[in-house]
Motif scaffolding. Structure first.
Motif, mmCIF file in Angstrom:
data_model
loop_
_atom_site.group_PDB
_atom_site.id
_atom_site.type_symbol
_atom_site.label_atom_id
_atom_site.label_comp_id
_atom_site.label_asym_id
_atom_site.label_seq_id
_atom_site.Cartn_x
_atom_site.Cartn_y
_atom_site.Cartn_z
ATOM 1 N N VAL A 1 33.581 54.168 36.607
ATOM 2 C CA VAL A 1 33.077 52.777 36.721
ATOM 3 C C VAL A 1 32.192 52.633 38.069
ATOM 4 C CG1 VAL A 1 33.743 50.272 36.937
ATOM 5 C CG2 VAL A 1 34.839 51.764 35.423
ATOM 6 N N GLU A 2 32.617 53.423 39.048
ATOM 7 C CA GLU A 2 31.782 53.335 40.160
ATOM 8 C C GLU A 2 30.146 53.725 40.082
ATOM 9 O OE1 GLU A 2 35.888 54.608 41.478
ATOM 10 O OE2 GLU A 2 34.398 54.796 39.820
ATOM 11 N N VAL A 3 30.041 54.358 39.076
ATOM 12 C CA VAL A 3 28.585 54.875 38.684
ATOM 13 C C VAL A 3 27.748 53.600 38.016
ATOM 14 C CG1 VAL A 3 27.123 56.148 37.119
ATOM 15 C CG2 VAL A 3 29.215 57.341 38.319
ATOM 16 N N TYR A 4 28.707 52.830 37.439
ATOM 17 C CA TYR A 4 27.954 51.854 36.450
ATOM 18 C C TYR A 4 27.707 50.341 37.819
ATOM 19 C CZ TYR A 4 27.370 47.933 33.286
ATOM 20 O OH TYR A 4 26.759 46.955 32.562
ATOM 21 N N ILE A 5 28.736 50.301 38.635
ATOM 22 C CA ILE A 5 28.570 49.515 39.874
ATOM 23 C C ILE A 5 27.573 49.583 40.820
ATOM 24 C CG2 ILE A 5 29.966 48.572 41.957
ATOM 25 C CD1 ILE A 5 32.704 48.948 40.404
ATOM 26 N N ARG A 6 27.321 51.069 41.108
ATOM 27 C CA ARG A 6 26.011 51.448 41.946
ATOM 28 C C ARG A 6 24.961 51.195 41.339
ATOM 29 N NH1 ARG A 6 26.987 56.977 42.449
ATOM 30 N NH2 ARG A 6 25.504 57.305 40.682
ATOM 31 N N ARG A 7 24.762 51.486 39.960
ATOM 32 C CA ARG A 7 23.557 50.950 39.258
ATOM 33 C C ARG A 7 23.393 49.460 39.122
ATOM 34 N NH1 ARG A 7 20.410 54.131 35.312
ATOM 35 N NH2 ARG A 7 21.236 55.805 36.930
ATOM 36 N N ALA B 1 30.690 39.728 36.392
ATOM 37 C CA ALA B 1 31.341 39.511 37.707
ATOM 38 C C ALA B 1 30.350 39.831 38.662
ATOM 39 C CB ALA B 1 32.568 40.183 38.085
ATOM 40 N N MET B 2 29.504 40.705 38.568
ATOM 41 C CA MET B 2 28.575 41.129 39.680
ATOM 42 C C MET B 2 27.127 39.979 39.634
ATOM 43 S SD MET B 2 28.163 45.302 39.912
ATOM 44 C CE MET B 2 27.329 45.154 41.289
ATOM 45 N N ASP C 1 29.370 46.689 50.420
ATOM 46 C CA ASP C 1 29.434 47.201 49.227
ATOM 47 C C ASP C 1 31.042 47.972 48.776
ATOM 48 O OD1 ASP C 1 26.917 46.395 49.093
ATOM 49 O OD2 ASP C 1 26.086 48.506 49.420
ATOM 50 N N GLU C 2 31.468 48.712 49.836
ATOM 51 C CA GLU C 2 32.891 49.352 49.350
ATOM 52 C C GLU C 2 34.044 48.288 49.145
ATOM 53 O OE1 GLU C 2 33.382 51.700 52.800
ATOM 54 O OE2 GLU C 2 32.647 53.308 51.805
ATOM 55 N N LEU C 3 33.926 47.084 49.886
ATOM 56 C CA LEU C 3 34.812 46.113 49.781
ATOM 57 C C LEU C 3 34.577 45.231 48.240
ATOM 58 C CD1 LEU C 3 36.868 44.279 50.987
ATOM 59 C CD2 LEU C 3 35.132 42.812 51.871
ATOM 60 N N GLU C 4 33.166 45.108 47.941
ATOM 61 C CA GLU C 4 32.887 44.563 46.591
ATOM 62 C C GLU C 4 33.566 45.591 45.487
ATOM 63 O OE1 GLU C 4 29.233 42.706 44.207
ATOM 64 O OE2 GLU C 4 28.914 44.524 45.150
ATOM 65 N N GLU C 5 33.051 46.974 45.631
ATOM 66 C CA GLU C 5 33.495 47.761 44.651
ATOM 67 C C GLU C 5 34.965 47.972 44.457
ATOM 68 O OE1 GLU C 5 33.632 52.454 44.894
ATOM 69 O OE2 GLU C 5 31.780 52.104 44.712
ATOM 70 N N LEU D 1 37.111 47.033 40.807
ATOM 71 C CA LEU D 1 38.053 47.788 40.330
ATOM 72 C C LEU D 1 39.336 47.158 40.021
ATOM 73 C CD1 LEU D 1 36.905 51.207 42.091
ATOM 74 C CD2 LEU D 1 36.333 50.362 39.878
ATOM 75 N N ASP D 2 39.560 46.489 41.103
ATOM 76 C CA ASP D 2 41.076 45.625 41.078
ATOM 77 C C ASP D 2 41.077 44.654 39.775
ATOM 78 O OD1 ASP D 2 42.086 47.271 43.087
ATOM 79 O OD2 ASP D 2 41.767 45.831 44.761
ATOM 80 N N SER D 3 39.748 44.080 39.683
ATOM 81 C CA SER D 3 39.747 43.182 38.610
ATOM 82 C C SER D 3 40.173 43.454 37.517
ATOM 83 C CB SER D 3 38.489 42.092 39.027
ATOM 84 O OG SER D 3 37.443 42.970 38.531
ATOM 85 N N ILE D 4 39.649 44.877 37.044
ATOM 86 C CA ILE D 4 39.634 45.568 35.721
ATOM 87 C C ILE D 4 40.693 46.549 35.811
ATOM 88 C CG2 ILE D 4 37.099 45.231 35.285
ATOM 89 C CD1 ILE D 4 36.911 48.151 35.802
ATOM 90 N N ALA D 5 41.813 46.473 36.738
ATOM 91 C CA ALA D 5 42.906 47.213 36.575
ATOM 92 C C ALA D 5 43.537 47.144 35.032
ATOM 93 C CB ALA D 5 43.654 47.189 37.582
ATOM 94 N N TRP D 6 43.965 48.098 34.797
ATOM 95 C CA TRP D 6 44.690 48.187 33.160
ATOM 96 C C TRP D 6 46.127 48.587 33.186
ATOM 97 C CZ3 TRP D 6 42.006 45.796 29.314
ATOM 98 C CH2 TRP D 6 42.357 45.923 28.107
ATOM 99 N N PRO D 7 47.107 47.888 32.892
ATOM 100 C CA PRO D 7 48.340 48.278 32.911
ATOM 101 C C PRO D 7 48.608 49.629 32.046
ATOM 102 C CG PRO D 7 48.171 46.204 31.677
ATOM 103 C CD PRO D 7 46.911 46.400 32.342
#
Length: 599
Positions: A491-497, A549-550, A104-108, A112-118
């Motif tokens: 975003v981690e909260v949303y990923i967990r849900r 993505a999920m 789960d941590e690896l997916e998270e 997070l990297d996939s939505i990283a914003w400059p």
């Protein structure tokens, strides 16, 4: 001066006359008679109560509930709810709940990297509004700029964007939030473009050419890169900027306290309402005089104010730097010709690496046409909808954007009669029945965080737990929409849900493989300064990318509300207008009743 208490029979003064004593005796006898009358009335009332106790017990529960709700509103209007002092520790809120596994941590981390914003480099932080991105000074150009370029159906159109600040100077870094759309009012056509940030002040907006005829490019700056940096900071540091409350009651004693997913435990004792099955955390401050078991409801408490400085507020001005269109340096229009014959061996002018980012569909003649093999039927008659849903149980779970689908169906299909569950219309649960076609339609809101007015504690259900209670099967349709109430949290909260929901969906599909599962994605909405700080489209975009993505790779169908609202000509709205909802319902119903292939 000394005062003396006078009892019955005492004179009015120490020097009173016989007349005074007689008057006092008469008054005492009168009071004794009144006392007998009062005693008789009290005994009569008690006897009446005993004789009618069952009637009293069977008073209409909804009348009592209404009185309770009125008392709650009166109580809430006078009560002073003390808000916590929140420590700006992003890991505190993001890492609550059950400890994730290594997988789960690896997916998270991947998500997070996939939505990283400059964003602006640290040394380039602007000192004034004049140095921030200005849509009026910014321009786009259709490529190529030289020569008589001719565009054909199936080609790709590129618009090159250069961002300037309010002084007209070109920006040297990226991070601006841009939307791109190619449309044709004459043809009722539109498609969302893909924006590529080159991280140096330049952007490319890419559009597939999907219809023959006129087409016009529209590029809009939703937020400047400097505004996005403020939104990102608020998301990580101030998950409390929307706060919640609960009413606790026992007898005639009631208290209201603040609730949230992330509450500092070092200020007041907490009531822990963490879900036993999913581990989803939720807390309320413990009432001073009542126990945690006396909570009766959940409600949105309000929005915190004064979250940003006066200087930062200048980055969120309607008509200045929120959803303002950019101008074209030359023309913004093209004419698309029919597809030309390609030489042998040449497949397409669209670059292969960009095919994976192709739009999910487009509008043509004001109807949505999905890409990627799917076909959307047009359900223009209520009889066609009823025939499609015959013998189906449709379960809608989520926020008000999927409740809108419930409202659409019961309005469009007259045989679908709403069953009165005596629940609030904007909260639910809701249910409608069509006995003629054997259709059952249900809606239930998702569990906290939920910003509805008032939800009874007994009606707070997590979607994953509800899914575990479904039998499923080929006549069961499950529709999910969960995004709008998570924009204020990391975003981690949303990923967990979503992870809990995904696991429940996998369990459902294993025990009932024929169950149809449809997910409605996020959509664009109208923005001003206040809405931007809590529900910006930038927050919604990030959640939408995580959602897609999920659930990629699962046997789950998506109604792409993001692109359907982005490509349409109607104004953005949290609850899209009827024309867009109609297109969404056509997609949903096409999933339920796909077009039969001709033999």
């Amino acid at each position: 001066m000394r005062w003396r208490h006078h009892a019955c029979g005492d004179s009015e003064s120490e020097t009173g006359s016989d007349h005074g004593r007689q008057k006092g005796a008469t008054m005492c006898r009168s009071l004794s008679n009144y006392a007998l009358v009062f005693l008789f009335l009290a005994l009569s009332g008690f006897v009446f109560l005993l004789c009618n106790i069952h009637t009293v017990e069977n008073w209409n529960c909804h009348t009592i509930s209404a009185l309770y709700q009125l008392q709650s509103r009166i109580h809430s209007s006078f009560i002073s709810v003390s808000l916590p002092t929140f420590s700006h520790n992003r890991t505190f809120c993001a890492h609550l709940g059950q400890k994730p596994s290594a997988e789960d941590e690896l997916e998270e981390r991947y998500l997070l990297d996939s939505i990283a914003w400059p964003g602006p480099p640290p040394h380039a932080t602007p000192t004034s509004l004049r140095q921030t991105s200005d849509p009026v000074h910014s321009l786009f150009t259709l490529l190529p700029t030289e020569g008589g370029r001719v565009w054909h159906l199936g080609d790709e159109l590129e618009a090159f964007v250069q961002i300037h600040d309010f002084q007209g100077r070109p920006k040297r870094y990226g991070g601006d939030f841009l939307l791109a759309r190619l449309h044709s009012p004459e043809l009722g056509a539109g498609v969302a473009g893909m924006v590529v940030d080159h991280k140096n002040g330049f952007y490319s907006a890419l559009f597939p050419l999907l219809w023959v005829g006129p087409a016009q490019v529209e590029i809009t700056m939703v937020h400047s890169s400097e505004a996005v940096a403020v939104l990102r900071r608020l998301r990580e540091e101030r998950p409390d900027r929307v706060f919640f409350k609960s009413l606790f009651r026992s007898g005639f004693l009631s208290e209201t306290t603040v609730c949230n997913m992330c509450l500092p435990s070092d200020q007041q004792p907490l009531c822990n309402y963490t879900d036993l099955y999913t581990g989803e955390p939720w807390y309320c401050y413990k009432p001073k005089m009542l126990s945690c078991d006396t909570r009766i409801n959940h409600a949105k408490g309000g929005y915190l104010k004064h979250l940003i400085t006066n200087k930062e507020a200048l980055l969120f001005q309607s008509g200045v730097n929120i959803k303002v269109p950019l101008h074209a340096s030359r023309t913004d229009r093209i004419n698309v010709l029919p597809q030309k014959d390609k030489p042998e061996g040449e497949s397409s002018s669209v670059k292969p690496e960009r095919n994976q980012l192709a739009p999910s569909g487009f509008y043509y003649k004001d109807s949505w046409r999905p890409l990627g093999g799917a076909t959307a039927r047009q359900f223009n008659e209520s009889s066609a909808v009823a025939a499609c849903l015959r013998n189906k149980v449709i379960n809608l779970y989520g926020d008000s954007t999927v409740r809108q689908w419930f409202e659409y169906l019961i309005t469009f299909v007259p045989e679908l009669k709403e069953f009165n569950l005596h629940s609030p219309k904007k909260v639910g649960p809701l249910m409608a029945v069509d006995s003629t076609h054997n259709i059952l339609l249900k809606y239930r809101c998702h569990g906290p965080p939920i910003r509805f007015t008032t939800v009874m504690s007994s009606e707070l259900r997590y979607i994953s737990n509800e899914l575990d209670g479904l039998s499923g099967g080929p006549n069961t349709v499950v529709v999910l929409s969960i995004w709008a109430h998570f924009s204020t949290f990391p975003v981690e909260v949303y990923i967990r849900r979503l992870r809990h929901i995904r696991r429940a969906l996998v369990r459902l599909m294993e025990r009932a493989p024929g169950t149809l599962i449809v997910i409605r994605s996020a959509n664009l909405q109208a923005l001003d300064q206040e809405v931007s700080l809590y529900n910006s489209d930038w927050y919604s975009l990030q959640l939408d990318m995580v959602l897609k993505a999920m659930f990629k790779g699962l046997n789950v169908l998506i109604v792409d509300a993001w692109q359907m609202s982005s490509a349409h000509h109607l104004p953005h709205a949290l609850h899209p207008p009827p024309a867009i909802v109609k297109s969404m319902m056509d997609v949903l119903l096409s999933y339920v009743c796909p077009e039969k292939k001709k033999s």
